[in-house]
Every structure is written in C-alpha cells, then in structure tokens.
Design a protein around this motif. Structure first.
Motif, PDB file in Angstrom:
ATOM      1  N   UNK A  26       4.882  39.884  43.514  1.00 42.51           N
ATOM      2  CA  UNK A  26       4.113  41.003  42.957  1.00 42.51           C
ATOM      3  C   UNK A  26       2.755  40.530  42.442  1.00 42.51           C
ATOM      4  N   UNK A  27       1.728  41.315  42.684  1.00 41.54           N
ATOM      5  CA  UNK A  27       0.395  40.984  42.196  1.00 41.54           C
ATOM      6  C   UNK A  27      -0.386  40.031  43.068  1.00 41.54           C
ATOM      7  N   UNK A  28       0.155  39.683  44.227  1.00 42.82           N
ATOM      8  CA  UNK A  28      -0.557  38.733  45.099  1.00 42.82           C
ATOM      9  C   UNK A  28      -1.608  39.423  45.966  1.00 42.82           C
ATOM     10  N   UNK A  29      -1.624  40.754  45.974  1.00 42.97           N
ATOM     11  CA  UNK A  29      -2.667  41.473  46.693  1.00 42.97           C
ATOM     12  C   UNK A  29      -2.235  42.084  48.003  1.00 42.97           C
ATOM     13  N   UNK A  30      -0.931  42.285  48.221  1.00 40.14           N
ATOM     14  CA  UNK A  30      -0.440  42.823  49.496  1.00 40.14           C
ATOM     15  C   UNK A  30      -0.957  44.247  49.730  1.00 40.14           C
ATOM     16  N   UNK A  77      14.783  39.277  45.696  1.00 43.63           N
ATOM     17  CA  UNK A  77      14.959  40.358  44.720  1.00 43.63           C
ATOM     18  C   UNK A  77      14.214  40.118  43.412  1.00 43.63           C
ATOM     19  N   UNK A  78      14.078  38.859  43.024  1.00 43.94           N
ATOM     20  CA  UNK A  78      13.351  38.558  41.786  1.00 43.94           C
ATOM     21  C   UNK A  78      11.842  38.640  41.987  1.00 43.94           C
ATOM     22  N   UNK A  79      11.398  38.640  43.223  1.00 50.58           N
ATOM     23  CA  UNK A  79       9.982  38.784  43.510  1.00 50.58           C
ATOM     24  C   UNK A  79       9.268  37.493  43.851  1.00 50.58           C
ATOM     25  N   UNK A  80       9.973  36.358  43.846  1.00 50.62           N
ATOM     26  CA  UNK A  80       9.308  35.068  44.057  1.00 50.62           C
ATOM     27  C   UNK A  80       9.876  34.348  45.281  1.00 50.62           C
ATOM     28  N   UNK A  81       9.095  33.392  45.788  1.00 52.85           N
ATOM     29  CA  UNK A  81       9.543  32.580  46.915  1.00 52.85           C
ATOM     30  C   UNK A  81      10.720  31.704  46.496  1.00 52.85           C
ATOM     31  N   UNK A  94       3.341  40.017  63.569  1.00 53.14           N
ATOM     32  CA  UNK A  94       2.811  39.001  62.647  1.00 53.14           C
ATOM     33  C   UNK A  94       3.545  39.066  61.316  1.00 53.14           C
ATOM     34  N   UNK A  95       4.115  37.925  60.909  1.00 51.97           N
ATOM     35  CA  UNK A  95       4.720  37.777  59.576  1.00 51.97           C
ATOM     36  C   UNK A  95       3.864  36.761  58.815  1.00 51.97           C
ATOM     37  N   UNK A  96       3.299  37.126  57.697  1.00 52.80           N
ATOM     38  CA  UNK A  96       2.417  36.211  56.977  1.00 52.80           C
ATOM     39  C   UNK A  96       2.801  36.149  55.505  1.00 52.80           C
ATOM     40  N   UNK A  97       2.871  34.944  54.971  1.00 53.77           N
ATOM     41  CA  UNK A  97       3.171  34.759  53.553  1.00 53.77           C
ATOM     42  C   UNK A  97       1.881  34.874  52.736  1.00 53.77           C
ATOM     43  N   UNK A  98       1.946  35.660  51.678  1.00 58.07           N
ATOM     44  CA  UNK A  98       0.793  35.874  50.802  1.00 58.07           C
ATOM     45  C   UNK A  98       1.086  35.194  49.468  1.00 58.07           C
ATOM     46  N   UNK A  99       0.402  34.106  49.196  1.00 59.12           N
ATOM     47  CA  UNK A  99       0.616  33.361  47.962  1.00 59.12           C
ATOM     48  C   UNK A  99      -0.112  34.022  46.796  1.00 59.12           C
ATOM     49  N   UNK A 100       0.350  33.756  45.592  1.00 61.34           N
ATOM     50  CA  UNK A 100      -0.319  34.322  44.417  1.00 61.34           C
ATOM     51  C   UNK A 100      -1.722  33.732  44.288  1.00 61.34           C
ATOM     52  N   UNK A 101      -2.616  34.515  43.743  1.00 67.19           N
ATOM     53  CA  UNK A 101      -4.015  34.110  43.618  1.00 67.19           C
ATOM     54  C   UNK A 101      -4.178  33.219  42.389  1.00 67.19           C
ATOM     55  N   UNK A 102      -4.821  32.058  42.589  1.00 66.53           N
ATOM     56  CA  UNK A 102      -5.058  31.142  41.473  1.00 66.53           C
ATOM     57  C   UNK A 102      -6.147  31.691  40.555  1.00 66.53           C
ATOM     58  N   UNK A 103      -6.131  31.232  39.316  1.00 69.36           N
ATOM     59  CA  UNK A 103      -7.069  31.738  38.299  1.00 69.36           C
ATOM     60  C   UNK A 103      -8.520  31.487  38.715  1.00 69.36           C
ATOM     61  N   UNK A 104      -8.794  30.314  39.266  1.00 72.68           N
ATOM     62  CA  UNK A 104     -10.178  29.993  39.662  1.00 72.68           C
ATOM     63  C   UNK A 104     -10.678  30.950  40.745  1.00 72.68           C
ATOM     64  N   UNK A 105      -9.794  31.328  41.663  1.00 78.91           N
ATOM     65  CA  UNK A 105     -10.187  32.276  42.708  1.00 78.91           C
ATOM     66  C   UNK A 105     -10.385  33.674  42.135  1.00 78.91           C
ATOM     67  N   UNK A 106      -9.525  34.031  41.192  1.00 82.72           N
ATOM     68  CA  UNK A 106      -9.582  35.363  40.612  1.00 82.72           C
ATOM     69  C   UNK A 106     -10.864  35.592  39.821  1.00 82.72           C
ATOM     70  N   UNK A 107     -11.360  34.544  39.185  1.00 82.15           N
ATOM     71  CA  UNK A 107     -12.558  34.673  38.340  1.00 82.15           C
ATOM     72  C   UNK A 107     -13.840  34.286  39.068  1.00 82.15           C
ATOM     73  N   UNK A 108     -13.714  33.943  40.344  1.00 80.76           N
ATOM     74  CA  UNK A 108     -14.900  33.580  41.133  1.00 80.76           C
ATOM     75  C   UNK A 108     -15.778  34.818  41.338  1.00 80.76           C
ATOM     76  N   UNK A 109     -17.052  34.720  40.931  1.00 78.32           N
ATOM     77  CA  UNK A 109     -17.973  35.863  41.014  1.00 78.32           C
ATOM     78  C   UNK A 109     -18.527  36.088  42.422  1.00 78.32           C
ATOM     79  N   UNK A 110     -18.346  35.120  43.297  1.00 74.36           N
ATOM     80  CA  UNK A 110     -18.886  35.262  44.649  1.00 74.36           C
ATOM     81  C   UNK A 110     -18.091  36.299  45.444  1.00 74.36           C
TER      82      UNK A 110
END
Length: 511
Positions: free
Chosen positions: A224-228, A354-358, A388-404
C-alpha cells in the motif's frame, strides 16, 4: 385518422427505427397500446395526459390504438412519450402535422410538458441519417451529442409545446450544429494526470510504457502507498490519441449506457473505468433482463483498472477471461443475442500478501498458508492473459522529497506513438492494430527468434514453469520492446526484459 410517427429502439450499441402508428377511431372509447411495450411505455398514457392538459390540449375521448412496429421487437424506456403524444394530437386533428414523418421524435415527458434527457442519442442520430430522415427532434439536454452527426438537422426542445407550435404554426425550432473535428482536436490532449508527478518507480513506468505501446494487459504488485493507483490513472495520458472513428465508437457505448453528460458531445480522451471490487459479474461484462453494456464495454478503446484484484469475486474475474481474448462480449438470451465491443487495456493491482507486504519484508505478518490462499484467488488462466506482471517497490524518502520533475507523459507518449506507427504499418492488411492482438499466425510471422534467444526463452520457461500462453505473451511483449527501439528484429535483451515482466510466474510467488 391514422398517423405514423417515427422513433427508435436501441439494440446493443446500434439503433433500429420504430414506426409508431396512431389511429383515432370515433367508434368507441379506449386506449390500446400494442407492439411489445415495457411497463415504462405502458405508463406513458398518464404522463402524456397530464402534459397535454397543462399545455392546453387533451387526449380525445375516443378509441385510440397505438402500434409500435415491428411488433415482435420489445420496446423499452420512457423516451417514446413525445412520439406518442404528437401522434395522438395529429391523429385527432388537434394539430396539423403533414411533415411529421420527416423527423425522428423522441423524449420523456414531465407532467408539465417539459422534456427529460434520454439514452442512446448518438446511435439513434446515426441511424436517422442512414435512413434519410430530415431531422431529429429531442430534449435539449441531448442535442450536443446528436449534433456531431453531419447531414442531419438536430432540434433541441425544452417543452412539447415548442414541437406542437413547430408543426402546427410553422414556428421555427433552434437548430444545434457542432464542428465535430474542431471540438475533437481541441480536447484530444486534455488529461488531468501526468507521469511527471510520479516520484521514483522508474521500472514500473518503463513497464507501463511497454504496456501502452503494445496494448498489453498489466498487473502491478506492491505494498500500500507504493503508487499503483497513481501509475494506473496516468496510463490514458501515454496512450495514442483516439481517432475520430474510435471516439464515435466509444461515445456510442457511453450514450447507450446513459453515461454522457449534457454538456458533452463527443468523448475525446480514452475512457478510464475503475469499478469497485464489490461489482457483480453482470455489471462488469454487461447483461441483465434487458441487456446493457458493462464496465468492460464502457472501457472500450481505453483502460479498465481493477484495484486490489484478489478482492474481486472469483466468478467476476473468470467471466472476464473470454472478453480478454476475443475483445467482444456476447450476451445471449432465449430470443436474441447482443454483441458489445470490449477492446480495452486491463490494468490491475494487488498487494503481495494479505498483510500488504512482500514475503521478504520484515513487516510481513502473513503465513505461507495465508499467502497461498491469497494468491489462489487469481486463477492461472486469468494471469496467463495478463502480459506484464511488475513488482512496484515502496518509494524511498529521498525519491519522495526530490523536487525534480520526472519525464512527462508527452515524452513517453511520443515513443509509444512511434511504436504504434510501426505496428499499424506491420498490420495494415490485417484486422488487428497492435501487438497484444496478435494471434498464433502473426506471432510466428513477426516474432522470429535467433538460436540464442530461443535457448534463453527455453531455459526461462523450464525454470519458471511457464504455460504455452505465457510463452506467447513473452514473444508479444518482446516484439513491443523491439518496436520501442524501432528495431525490426527481436534481440536477446528484448527477450530478457520481457521475461522479467512475468513476476507472478516465479517460484517465489508459487511457493
């Protein structure tokens, strides 16, 4: 006196002209409505009576016989109110309507004579033009939708009194005209979301680009929250623009379903449908006692997004298997069969457990048994139909706060359109448009492999236990990856990338 008025009935996403014969006979009293009308039409006499009385007219106290031909075709809905009312007035000599047969007349009446909007206006207008009618008189709320049909006079009215005055006194009605191509071009790139807003997730964005370029179905697996959902909502912005033909086809379906807004004339962007997981199988694929298009048909030429795929009822997902292959839904009843188009791109998402994590995430609290039961909600045949089956990893803090800002949808769309152009040229003599639609013959012809590539895919299939359908999916995706690089031949790296997009086939997901 006998008068014939013309309306229209919907059959699938097409229309059929209905002749409403109204005969008023002085020998007797009564109101007889025949021709397989449903309850809404049978109740029309009460609406018509009140509407005419409030406009200074009345239903005559004579024997009135109304036949809706062809009599063996069931008629549905309240949109025949105005047709029947005008027919009664003309047949009882309350109005002069010598040219009433030149028009299709449709509309639901309120008790004060005002008109309510109706469904299926676009296919009705198209049929009216085909059959040579001069014009279409209908509720004002529907005029923009009907006016996109050229060579047909479209008149929108707010009250039946306007129609009476038009026939009786020659008082002109206001004609609605629309420059269809101009309106289409102005709104064809109007998207609310853009891929530049997505932080990180470069692998997932690449998979989305490949899916869009080849029209492939895709499933996103991530916590959850990874941006799917965020990724899925932006898929229409990288798909090629609708052609005018596709726009008309899509608009017809939404018109029949009553999903068009009163200020909308033509759907100019690809639809994005996202039904809740509690949806029934009939609501998804279409049907009912009087069949209506379902969500997969409303997603025609666009995207169907199924969020939290394992939470959908298994029966709902299984009825979708055939439309995913054939791109058409056939609704069969005892007396008739209706076909609805269903050529859509499926984008699905799910949690890894079911718990939401890998499985390897420390936060995962699901047991192996719980995870197996969760994954078993999705059948193998259904997953095989998702390229296509693709795994979406959670977004790291540095990526989330990147202004670019990330790469824009416009840039991605340019590459997608170049790949689609290659496919259009490749399949110009066939009845397919993009790689996902290839059948066995096209795969054999256009997805040739070198000996090294053949060995690579053989090892992958043996190790991952892939089915024959999954093999075809890998070849199709590899063909699309090659097209994105404007390559006529499929290379080893194209095969390798395509294999990586079969995440749910890996042993780690099966055990």
């Amino acid at each position: 006196m006998l008068v014939k008025i013309f309306g229209s009935a919907l059959f699938g996403v097409s229309a059929q002209t209905i002749t409403i014969e109204v005969n008023v006979d002085t020998g007797g009293v009564g109101y007889h409505l025949v021709g397989l009308p449903d309850n809404a039409i049978k109740e029309s006499s009460y609406r018509i009576s009140a509407a005419l009385k409030n406009c200074g007219f009345k239903i005559p106290g004579k024997k009135i016989t109304i036949n809706m031909a062809p009599a063996d075709l069931r008629k549905e809905g309240s949109s025949y109110d105005m047709s029947i009312a005008i027919g009664i007035l003309a047949a009882s000599d309350q109005i002069v309507a010598d040219n009433v047969g030149d028009y299709i007349i449709m509309g639901e009446l309120s008790l004060d004579g005002n008109l309510q909007p109706i469904k299926g206006v676009l296919p009705i207008a198209i049929k009216a033009r085909e059959e040579g009618f001069k014009g279409f008189i209908l509720p004002k709320q529907n005029t923009r939708e009907a006016a996109i049909v050229s060579d047909l006079e479209v008149y929108g009215v707010e009250n039946i009194k306007e129609v009476i005055d038009f026939f009786n006194e020659g008082k002109p009605l206001e004609r609605t005209t629309i420059d269809t191509r101009k309106e289409f071009q102005e709104k064809v790139n109007d998207f609310p979301f853009d891929f530049s807003e997505v932080k990180g997730q470069e692998t997932a964005k690449r998979a989305m680009e490949v899916a869009a370029a080849g029209g492939h179905n895709i499933i996103l697996i991530g916590p959850p929250g990874s941006g799917k959902t965020m990724l899925a909502k932006r898929v229409p912005s990288i798909l090629p623009p609708l052609s005018l033909k596709e726009a008309l086809e899509t608009t017809k379906i939404h018109s029949v379903a009553g999903k068009m807004g009163t200020d909308t004339s033509l759907m100019t962007v690809r639809p994005f449908r996202s039904p809740h997981h509690t949806i029934s199988d009939v609501a998804l694929v279409g049907g009912g006692s009087y069949p209506q298009p379902g969500e997969i048909s409303l997603a025609q030429n666009g995207v169907l997004f199924l969020d939290e795929l394992p939470e959908f009822k298994r029966t709902v997902l299984e009825v979708m298997r055939q439309p995913l292959e054939d791109r058409i839904v056939t609704i069969s009843r005892a007396k008739f069969t209706v076909d609805y188009p269903a050529s859509f791109m499926l984008v699905a998402s799910m949690n890894p457990s079911p718990s939401g994590f890998f499985p390897d995430d420390p936060n995962n609290t699901s047991s192996i048994f719980e995870m197996q039961r969760y994954m078993n909600k999705l059948s193998g045949p259904l997953l095989d139909r998702i390229d296509i089956h693709i795994e979406v990893q959670k977004v790291e803090f540095d990526q989330l706060t990147d202004k670019r800002k990330g790469e824009t949808s416009v840039s991605i769309r340019d590459r997608v359109m170049k790949a689609r152009d290659m496919q259009s040229e490749r399949y110009k003599d066939l009845e397919i448009n993009y790689n996902a639609q290839m059948g066995p013959k096209q795969i054999e012809k256009y997805c040739g492999l070198t000996d090294v590539s053949q060995t690579l895919i053989k090892v992958a299939m043996e190790k991952l236990g892939l089915s024959a359908r999954a093999y075809d999916r890998i070849l199709k995706v590899a063909r699309t990856i090659a097209d994105l690089e404007l390559s006529e031949t499929i290379e080893n790296d194209h095969i390798s990338e395509a294999i990586q997009y079969r995440s749910l086939d890996r042993d780690s997901w099966k055990n």
